[in-house]
Write a protein that holds these residues in place. Structure first.
Motif, PDB file in Angstrom:
ATOM      1  N   GLU A 168       0.834  -1.193   0.000  1.00 10.94           N
ATOM      2  CA  GLU A 168       0.000   0.000   0.000  1.00 10.94           C
ATOM      3  C   GLU A 168       0.872   1.247   0.000  1.00 10.94           C
ATOM      4  O   GLU A 168       1.961   1.244   0.570  1.00 10.94           O
ATOM      5  N   GLY A 173      -3.449   6.692  -5.885  1.00 13.17           N
ATOM      6  CA  GLY A 173      -4.283   5.507  -6.063  1.00 13.17           C
ATOM      7  C   GLY A 173      -4.363   5.059  -7.510  1.00 13.17           C
ATOM      8  O   GLY A 173      -3.849   5.715  -8.420  1.00 13.17           O
ATOM      9  N   TYR A 174      -5.014   3.914  -7.720  1.00 11.13           N
ATOM     10  CA  TYR A 174      -5.188   3.372  -9.070  1.00 11.13           C
ATOM     11  C   TYR A 174      -6.237   4.188  -9.828  1.00 11.13           C
ATOM     12  O   TYR A 174      -7.218   4.653  -9.239  1.00 11.13           O
ATOM     13  N   LEU A 179      -9.408  -0.042 -11.810  1.00  9.95           N
ATOM     14  CA  LEU A 179     -10.161  -0.731 -10.769  1.00  9.95           C
ATOM     15  C   LEU A 179     -11.403  -1.411 -11.337  1.00  9.95           C
ATOM     16  O   LEU A 179     -11.813  -2.467 -10.868  1.00  9.95           O
ATOM     17  N   LEU A 221      -7.197  -5.244  -6.411  1.00 12.91           N
ATOM     18  CA  LEU A 221      -6.718  -3.864  -6.428  1.00 12.91           C
ATOM     19  C   LEU A 221      -7.742  -2.990  -5.727  1.00 12.91           C
ATOM     20  O   LEU A 221      -8.944  -3.105  -5.994  1.00 12.91           O
ATOM     21  N   GLU A 222      -7.284  -2.128  -4.846  1.00 15.48           N
ATOM     22  CA  GLU A 222      -8.176  -1.230  -4.123  1.00 15.48           C
ATOM     23  C   GLU A 222      -7.524   0.141  -3.990  1.00 15.48           C
ATOM     24  O   GLU A 222      -6.307   0.292  -4.168  1.00 15.48           O
ATOM     25  N   ASN A 223      -8.328   1.116  -3.662  1.00 14.18           N
ATOM     26  CA  ASN A 223      -7.846   2.438  -3.278  1.00 14.18           C
ATOM     27  C   ASN A 223      -8.258   2.722  -1.845  1.00 14.18           C
ATOM     28  O   ASN A 223      -9.036   1.985  -1.247  1.00 14.18           O
ATOM     29  N   SER A 230      -3.079   3.638  -3.252  1.00 12.45           N
ATOM     30  CA  SER A 230      -3.384   2.357  -3.873  1.00 12.45           C
ATOM     31  C   SER A 230      -3.049   1.206  -2.927  1.00 12.45           C
ATOM     32  O   SER A 230      -2.183   1.319  -2.058  1.00 12.45           O
ATOM     33  N   CYS A 231      -3.744   0.096  -3.130  1.00 10.97           N
ATOM     34  CA  CYS A 231      -3.536  -1.091  -2.303  1.00 10.97           C
ATOM     35  C   CYS A 231      -3.582  -2.322  -3.195  1.00 10.97           C
ATOM     36  O   CYS A 231      -4.626  -2.637  -3.774  1.00 10.97           O
TER      37      CYS A 231
END
Length: 237
Positions: A168, A173-174, A179, A221-223, A230-231
């Motif tokens: 992370e 973020g993505y 996403l 994939l997450e934000n 981003s995660c």
């Protein structure tokens, strides 16, 4: 003399061309690995104060690693597609594994002023193919270094019988389209941002190769993760 049909020529040459391209990728990977080794030896003998080109060498080393990651992924995907990949999961200490990954990136992290936090239980062990997971983690971590602001969180824990590895950052973020896209459709090239989707596609294949009692690895994939950016999440059974 009869003119050859180009479709027939291409069809006949396709298997040999695939092998030729794979061999070329292998040769390029070896050359880039030698380049990285030379850069790291040079960086180990100089410092930022006394060597004016230090910053440039660190950046070159990062870019060389990115190229090497892509070549490793391409070669591994070819071998998987040809049923040639020597999939070999072993029992590893996640603490030792993650510390080794951090050590490999310490120069660029220091150069970029990025803090890497590692969170893992010293008693956590898991089975996985080290080369395959190195290709996943190395690529994601390099991207995080490129896009984060000040900090990256690198963690691993067991969740519902699965190993969960998270990377992370505190960047932007993505993108929404990334996403929303299906993971298995991320092989297309976007010439606007230079993205090929290769890294995520490779990560998905690598995860799915890990199977245990009917369960498969997966990628998410997450934000808005722990650091707000981003995660990337890798699950292994």
């Amino acid at each position: 003399m009869e003119k050859n049909n180009i479709d027939d020529v291409i069809s006949d040459a396709a298997p040999d061309m695939a092998h030729f391209l794979a061999s070329s990728v292998h040769d390029m990977k070896n050359s880039v690995s030698m380049l990285i080794g030379g850069l790291e030896k040079t960086l180990a003998t100089v410092d930022a104060v006394s060597f004016p080109s230090y910053d440039g060498l660190v950046q070159m080393n990062l870019e060389a690693k990115r190229i090497n990651d892509k070549l490793v992924q391409l070669l591994a995907l070819y071998k998987v597609g040809q049923n040639l990949y020597p999939f070999n999961p072993q029992f590893y200490s996640l603490h030792e594994y993650m510390q080794a990954i951090a050590a490999q990136n310490c120069d660029i992290l220091k150069f970029q002023g990025i803090k890497l936090d590692i969170q893992v239980d010293r008693n956590l062990y898991w089975y996985f193919d080290e080369d395959m997971i190195n290709g996943v983690v190395g690529n994601v971590l390099n991207n995080a270094i490129r896009y984060t602001s000040t900090c990256i969180n690198f963690s691993a824990k067991e969740v519902n019988g699965m190993l969960e590895i998270r990377i992370e950052d505190d960047g932007d973020g993505y993108p929404d389209e990334m996403l929303q896209a299906r993971i298995d459709n991320m092989r297309s090239i976007d010439f606007r941002d230079g993205s090929t989707g290769l890294g995520i596609y490779f990560a998905t294949i690598a995860a799915q190769l890990h199977r245990n009692h009917g369960r498969y690895g997966e990628v998410k994939l997450e934000n808005n993760g722990l650091l707000g950016g981003s995660c990337f999440i890798l699950y292994l059974p």
